[in-house]
Motif scaffolding. Structure first.
Motif, short mmCIF file in Angstrom:
data_model
loop_
_atom_site.label_atom_id
_atom_site.label_comp_id
_atom_site.label_asym_id
_atom_site.label_seq_id
_atom_site.Cartn_x
_atom_site.Cartn_y
_atom_site.Cartn_z
N UNK A 20 17.22 -0.91 2.87
CA UNK A 20 16.71 -1.65 1.71
C UNK A 20 17.05 -3.14 1.81
N UNK A 21 18.25 -3.46 2.25
CA UNK A 21 18.61 -4.88 2.41
C UNK A 21 17.77 -5.53 3.50
N UNK A 22 17.55 -4.84 4.60
CA UNK A 22 16.71 -5.38 5.68
C UNK A 22 15.26 -5.54 5.21
N UNK A 23 14.78 -4.59 4.43
CA UNK A 23 13.42 -4.69 3.90
C UNK A 23 13.28 -5.92 3.00
N UNK A 24 14.28 -6.15 2.15
CA UNK A 24 14.24 -7.31 1.24
C UNK A 24 14.22 -8.61 2.03
N UNK A 25 14.90 -8.66 3.16
CA UNK A 25 14.93 -9.86 3.99
C UNK A 25 13.54 -10.22 4.54
N UNK A 26 12.63 -9.25 4.56
CA UNK A 26 11.26 -9.48 5.07
C UNK A 26 10.40 -10.26 4.08
N UNK A 27 10.83 -10.30 2.82
CA UNK A 27 10.02 -10.97 1.81
C UNK A 27 10.88 -11.41 0.64
N UNK A 28 10.22 -11.67 -0.48
CA UNK A 28 10.96 -12.12 -1.67
C UNK A 28 10.88 -11.13 -2.83
N UNK A 86 1.33 -5.02 -1.84
CA UNK A 86 2.34 -5.23 -0.81
C UNK A 86 1.73 -5.91 0.42
N UNK A 87 2.49 -6.83 0.97
CA UNK A 87 2.10 -7.51 2.21
C UNK A 87 2.68 -6.82 3.43
N UNK A 88 3.81 -6.12 3.23
CA UNK A 88 4.52 -5.48 4.33
C UNK A 88 4.97 -4.08 3.89
N UNK A 89 4.73 -3.10 4.75
CA UNK A 89 5.27 -1.75 4.57
C UNK A 89 6.41 -1.58 5.55
N UNK A 90 7.59 -1.22 5.05
CA UNK A 90 8.76 -0.98 5.90
C UNK A 90 9.15 0.49 5.79
N UNK A 91 9.37 1.12 6.95
CA UNK A 91 9.81 2.50 7.00
C UNK A 91 10.85 2.65 8.10
N UNK A 92 11.66 3.71 8.00
CA UNK A 92 12.60 4.02 9.07
C UNK A 92 11.85 4.46 10.31
N UNK A 93 12.46 4.24 11.48
CA UNK A 93 11.76 4.55 12.72
C UNK A 93 11.60 6.04 12.99
N UNK A 110 8.75 -0.75 11.35
CA UNK A 110 9.64 0.40 11.41
C UNK A 110 11.03 -0.09 11.82
N UNK A 111 12.03 0.21 11.00
CA UNK A 111 13.40 -0.21 11.27
C UNK A 111 14.19 0.96 11.84
N UNK A 112 15.09 0.67 12.78
CA UNK A 112 15.96 1.74 13.29
C UNK A 112 16.87 2.25 12.18
#
Length: 130
Positions: A20-28, A86-93, A110-112
Motif C-alpha cells: 500500500x505504501x509503494x502504491x501510494x508512492x506511484x501517485x497522489x 484510476x491512472x494506475x493499477x497496482x497488484x502484487x506480482x 506488479x510489485x514483488x
C-alpha cells in the motif's frame, strides 16, 4: 495520479503495509478495493478471519490510503478502474500478467511481495502456537 489496488487484507501484516505504501508512492491518491466476504470465499474457499467491515476499517485507517470500497467481483476490475478514474493499477506480482488487459485504460504495475510473509503463513503460525 490516481492509483488503485485490490486485496483481501485479512490478518493484516507488514506485506500489506509495504504494497500500500509503494502504491501510494506511484501517485497522489490511493484507492483500495477490499474483497467482500463472498468474493474471498469464492477465491480462497474459506471465509476471511475478519469481516469485510473490519477489514475495510483497518485499511481506511492507514495514512497512505485515501479511499476504500468493497470489491464484489474480480470480473468488475475494469469497471472499478473507470468508476474511480484510476491512472494506475497496482497488484502484487502473484497476479503478474492477469490484469494486463487493463493496460488500455490505465498503467498496470506488479510489485514483488514481501519475502517471508503471507496471510496463509501467519494463520499457519498462529495455529501451530495454539
Amino acid at each position: 495520479m490516481r492509483v488503485i489496488t485490490f486485496g483481501t487484507f485479512d490478518v493484516f501484516h507488514i506485506g500489506h503495509v509495504n504494497i500500500l505504501e509503494r502504491a501510494k508512492e506511484m501517485g497522489n491518491y490511493l484507492i483500495v478495493g477490499v474483497s467482500s466476504d463472498a468474493l474471498n470465499i469464492s477465491k480462497k474457499g474459506r471465509p476471511p478471519i475478519y469481516s469485510q467491515e473490519d477489514r475495510l476499517k483497518i485499511v481506511e485507517s492507514l495514512h497512505c490510503v485515501d479511499e476504500v470500497f468493497i470489491e464484489e467481483s474480480l470480473d468488475l476490475k475494469g469497471q472499478y478502474i473507470n468508476t474511480y478514474e484510476a491512472d494506475i493499477l497496482v497488484m502484487g506480482d502473484d497476479w503478474k500478467g492477469k490484469f494486463d488487459q487493463f493496460s488500455s485504460i490505465c498503467s498496470v504495475k506488479y510489485f514483488p511481495r514481501t519475502e517471508g510473509i503471507s496471510t496463509t503463513e501467519v494463520i499457519s503460525q498462529v495455529k501451530d502456537l495454539a
